[in-house]
Enzyme design. Structure first.
Site, PDB file in Angstrom:
ATOM      1  N   GLN A 100      10.278 -33.465  75.154  1.00  0.00           N
ATOM      2  CA  GLN A 100       9.964 -32.545  74.050  1.00  0.00           C
ATOM      3  C   GLN A 100      10.900 -31.347  74.120  1.00  0.00           C
ATOM      4  OE1 GLN A 100       5.398 -32.014  73.784  1.00  0.00           O
ATOM      5  NE2 GLN A 100       5.768 -32.886  75.794  1.00  0.00           N
ATOM      6  N   HIS A 118      12.037 -33.432  69.899  1.00  0.00           N
ATOM      7  CA  HIS A 118      11.976 -32.198  69.110  1.00  0.00           C
ATOM      8  C   HIS A 118      13.347 -31.611  68.795  1.00  0.00           C
ATOM      9  CE1 HIS A 118       7.540 -31.519  70.574  1.00  0.00           C
ATOM     10  NE2 HIS A 118       7.660 -32.460  69.666  1.00  0.00           N
ATOM     11  N   CYS A 147      27.574 -25.451  55.818  1.00  0.00           N
ATOM     12  CA  CYS A 147      28.023 -26.818  56.060  1.00  0.00           C
ATOM     13  C   CYS A 147      29.474 -26.947  55.584  1.00  0.00           C
ATOM     14  CB  CYS A 147      27.128 -27.788  55.299  1.00  0.00           C
ATOM     15  SG  CYS A 147      27.702 -29.482  55.382  1.00  0.00           S
ATOM     16  N   GLU A 215      -1.257 -27.404  86.603  1.00  0.00           N
ATOM     17  CA  GLU A 215      -2.562 -27.156  85.970  1.00  0.00           C
ATOM     18  C   GLU A 215      -3.125 -28.409  85.309  1.00  0.00           C
ATOM     19  OE1 GLU A 215      -2.300 -23.772  83.370  1.00  0.00           O
ATOM     20  OE2 GLU A 215      -1.252 -22.648  84.937  1.00  0.00           O
TER      21      GLU A 215
END
Ligand code: OAD
Length: 244
Positions: A100, A118, A147, A215
């Site tokens: 990710q 992502h 562009c 965790e």
């Protein structure tokens, strides 16, 4: 070589794997989303409203990441890919790394078969034609870069809130997860979908799940093995035990 795990192996990483390289996570202490409002910086609406602000934020993140190096966890995944792929006679599907992260540290470390869910901080995309340009400049004098083909604005080539993931990329990730016999989930809060549903897909198809995270996460109740600690310590230690 014999392993203590079954291949194909799929690894899903999140921001936590880069934490020890100095890249901030999103939701933990000091996390980016604790200090910045995503709706002002990481949505198509934000870019329309204030492209300069959005570009400044991504340029700041590029500068930050450019000072960071891959850590022992990234390097372990490179070694894992080489060893597992060779053990499976070069089978290109033996090892897939789904990330990710947009920081590019897996590629910098040398990982080959990387599925970037992502996008990338180091790529920009034409808002009109979708054409991609790799760009590693840190200082962008002109934030409204155009562009070269059609003069439309260029945007960061990352997935923003409210946007769909690239369909081909997502399909590759699901197919790898369905095939996986082992899936290692490293440094993700497992809160953002569809990424967070990939380990569940793998598990439903019979994969053994391993989680590396200091965790607990919503995924923790479903995993078969937990490495509770920082990835740069836990992953190399686990990997050493796999091929004595
Ligand atoms: P989060 O910031 O949500 O979660 C980071 C996870 O890493 C937490 O579960 C931490 O406990 C864990 N962690 C922290 N330090 C660690 C360490 N040293 N070793 C291992 N784990 C550690 O980051 P993500 O889950 O990656 O989306 O967030 C998912 C997505 O949300 C990101 O890709 C980003 C964000 O909005 C986009 O940019 C589209």
């Amino acid at each position: 070589m014999t392993f203590q795990f079954e291949a194909p192996i799929v690894v899903l990483t999140g921001a936590g794997i880069s934490a020890e390289s100095g890249v901030p996570t999103f939701r933990g202490e000091g996390g980016l989303w604790r200090n910045f409002r995503p709706e002002e910086l990481a949505t198509p609406q934000a870019f329309k409203r204030d492209p300069k602000l959005v570009w400044e934020w991504y340029t700041w993140r590029r500068e930050l990441v450019s000072k960071c190096e891959p850590n022992a966890a990234h390097r372990t995944l490179v070694e894992m890919e080489v060893v597992v792929t060779a053990a499976m006679s070069g089978d290109a599907q033996a090892f897939t790394l789904i990330t990710q992260n947009v920081d590019g540290l897996h590629e910098a470390a040398g990982s080959q078969n990387v599925v970037t869910l992502h996008g990338s901080l180091w790529s920009m995309r034409c808002v009109r034609e979708g054409r991609r340009f790799e760009d590693r400049r840190l200082k962008m004098g002109n934030y409204l870069l155009r562009c070269p083909n059609c003069d439309a604005p260029l945007r960061p080539d990352v997935v923003w809130f409210g946007e769909m993931l690239d369909e081909t990329v997502l399909q590759k990730a699901y197919e790898a997860s369905e095939r996986a016999r082992t899936m290692i989930v490293i440094g993700t809060s497992a809160l953002v979908h569809p990424a967070a549903s990939l380990p569940i897909t793998a598990k439903r198809n019979g994969a053994r799940l391993i989680e590396v995270n200091p965790e607990e996460t919503p995924l923790s109740p479903y995993v078969d093995e937990t490495l509770r600690g920082p990835a740069a310590v836990e992953l190399p230690r686990w990997w050493k035990l796999q091929h004595p």
